[in-house]
Design a protein around this motif. Structure first.
Motif, PDB file in Angstrom:
ATOM      1  N   GLU A  43      28.560 -15.645  48.817  1.00  0.00           N
ATOM      2  CA  GLU A  43      27.757 -15.815  47.612  1.00  0.00           C
ATOM      3  C   GLU A  43      26.954 -14.555  47.320  1.00  0.00           C
ATOM      4  O   GLU A  43      26.823 -14.147  46.162  1.00  0.00           O
ATOM      5  N   GLN A  44      26.424 -13.898  48.349  1.00  0.00           N
ATOM      6  CA  GLN A  44      25.684 -12.661  48.153  1.00  0.00           C
ATOM      7  C   GLN A  44      26.599 -11.562  47.621  1.00  0.00           C
ATOM      8  O   GLN A  44      26.218 -10.802  46.733  1.00  0.00           O
ATOM      9  N   GLN A  45      27.809 -11.485  48.152  1.00  0.00           N
ATOM     10  CA  GLN A  45      28.752 -10.473  47.687  1.00  0.00           C
ATOM     11  C   GLN A  45      29.156 -10.734  46.246  1.00  0.00           C
ATOM     12  O   GLN A  45      29.317  -9.802  45.459  1.00  0.00           O
ATOM     13  N   ASP A  46      29.315 -12.011  45.892  1.00  0.00           N
ATOM     14  CA  ASP A  46      29.640 -12.339  44.506  1.00  0.00           C
ATOM     15  C   ASP A  46      28.501 -11.931  43.576  1.00  0.00           C
ATOM     16  O   ASP A  46      28.740 -11.419  42.482  1.00  0.00           O
ATOM     17  N   ALA A  47      27.259 -12.161  43.995  1.00  0.00           N
ATOM     18  CA  ALA A  47      26.107 -11.776  43.184  1.00  0.00           C
ATOM     19  C   ALA A  47      26.025 -10.254  43.052  1.00  0.00           C
ATOM     20  O   ALA A  47      25.742  -9.737  41.969  1.00  0.00           O
ATOM     21  N   GLN A  48      26.294  -9.533  44.119  1.00  0.00           N
ATOM     22  CA  GLN A  48      26.285  -8.072  44.055  1.00  0.00           C
ATOM     23  C   GLN A  48      27.391  -7.565  43.135  1.00  0.00           C
ATOM     24  O   GLN A  48      27.181  -6.622  42.370  1.00  0.00           O
ATOM     25  N   HIS A  49      28.544  -8.188  43.206  1.00  0.00           N
ATOM     26  CA  HIS A  49      29.653  -7.788  42.343  1.00  0.00           C
ATOM     27  C   HIS A  49      29.297  -8.037  40.879  1.00  0.00           C
ATOM     28  O   HIS A  49      29.557  -7.194  40.011  1.00  0.00           O
ATOM     29  N   LEU A  50      28.705  -9.170  40.588  1.00  0.00           N
ATOM     30  CA  LEU A  50      28.308  -9.489  39.227  1.00  0.00           C
ATOM     31  C   LEU A  50      27.257  -8.494  38.729  1.00  0.00           C
ATOM     32  O   LEU A  50      27.326  -8.037  37.579  1.00  0.00           O
ATOM     33  N   LEU A  51      26.300  -8.138  39.580  1.00  0.00           N
ATOM     34  CA  LEU A  51      25.281  -7.164  39.206  1.00  0.00           C
ATOM     35  C   LEU A  51      25.911  -5.803  38.934  1.00  0.00           C
ATOM     36  O   LEU A  51      25.551  -5.120  37.971  1.00  0.00           O
ATOM     37  N   PHE A  52      26.873  -5.401  39.763  1.00  0.00           N
ATOM     38  CA  PHE A  52      27.556  -4.125  39.570  1.00  0.00           C
ATOM     39  C   PHE A  52      28.303  -4.108  38.237  1.00  0.00           C
ATOM     40  O   PHE A  52      28.238  -3.125  37.493  1.00  0.00           O
ATOM     41  N   VAL A  53      28.999  -5.173  37.910  1.00  0.00           N
ATOM     42  CA  VAL A  53      29.742  -5.243  36.647  1.00  0.00           C
ATOM     43  C   VAL A  53      28.776  -5.189  35.465  1.00  0.00           C
ATOM     44  O   VAL A  53      29.020  -4.498  34.475  1.00  0.00           O
ATOM     45  N   PHE A  54      27.654  -5.894  35.577  1.00  0.00           N
ATOM     46  CA  PHE A  54      26.648  -5.887  34.511  1.00  0.00           C
ATOM     47  C   PHE A  54      26.081  -4.488  34.303  1.00  0.00           C
ATOM     48  O   PHE A  54      25.942  -4.030  33.167  1.00  0.00           O
ATOM     49  N   LEU A  55      25.765  -3.783  35.394  1.00  0.00           N
ATOM     50  CA  LEU A  55      25.217  -2.434  35.281  1.00  0.00           C
ATOM     51  C   LEU A  55      26.247  -1.462  34.700  1.00  0.00           C
ATOM     52  O   LEU A  55      25.894  -0.579  33.910  1.00  0.00           O
TER      53      LEU A  55
END
Length: 119
Positions: A43-55
């Motif tokens: 779940e943490q990796q998914d959140a980091q991936h989502l943040l990276f895509v957003f940035l």
């Protein structure tokens, strides 16, 4: 057991009542804790991936806005030769700049623009 089966086992065990957890053996509870820890990491990796895509998306939009502003600023200028990004048209001026400016005036008219450096 493979990882998928472990995850299914953990999800099924999480849905059961708390009495089922107490009836499990010690090794089973350790296994469930390990699998739940893996789920939390996922779940943490998914959140980091989502943040990276957003940035990345935000950076792309900002870059496009900056590019559009630069193009609009260039459209307001009178016609003239295109220069290179940092040095402008200085590289093509040569030693006798006044003669080059006369040639540019013949080509673009009496009013023209030339980028000299970053100015």
């Amino acid at each position: 057991m493979c990882r998928v089966q472990l995850l299914k086992y953990a999800v099924q065990s999480r849905r059961t009542s708390s009495i089922a957890f107490w009836s499990l053996r010690e090794s089973d509870s350790y296994l469930i804790k390990c699998v739940l820890r893996q789920l939390q990491l996922q779940e943490q990796q998914d959140a980091q991936h989502l943040l990276f895509v957003f940035l990345c998306f935000l950076t792309l939009i900002s870059g496009l806005q900056w590019l559009l502003r630069q193009i609009r600023a260039l459209r307001k200028l009178p016609p003239g030769p295109w220069g290179l990004p940092v040095i402008g048209y200085l590289l093509f001026m040569g030693n006798e700049k006044h003669t080059r400016f006369m040639e540019l005036a013949k080509r673009y008219g009496s009013l023209f623009s030339a980028r000299l450096g970053t100015q």
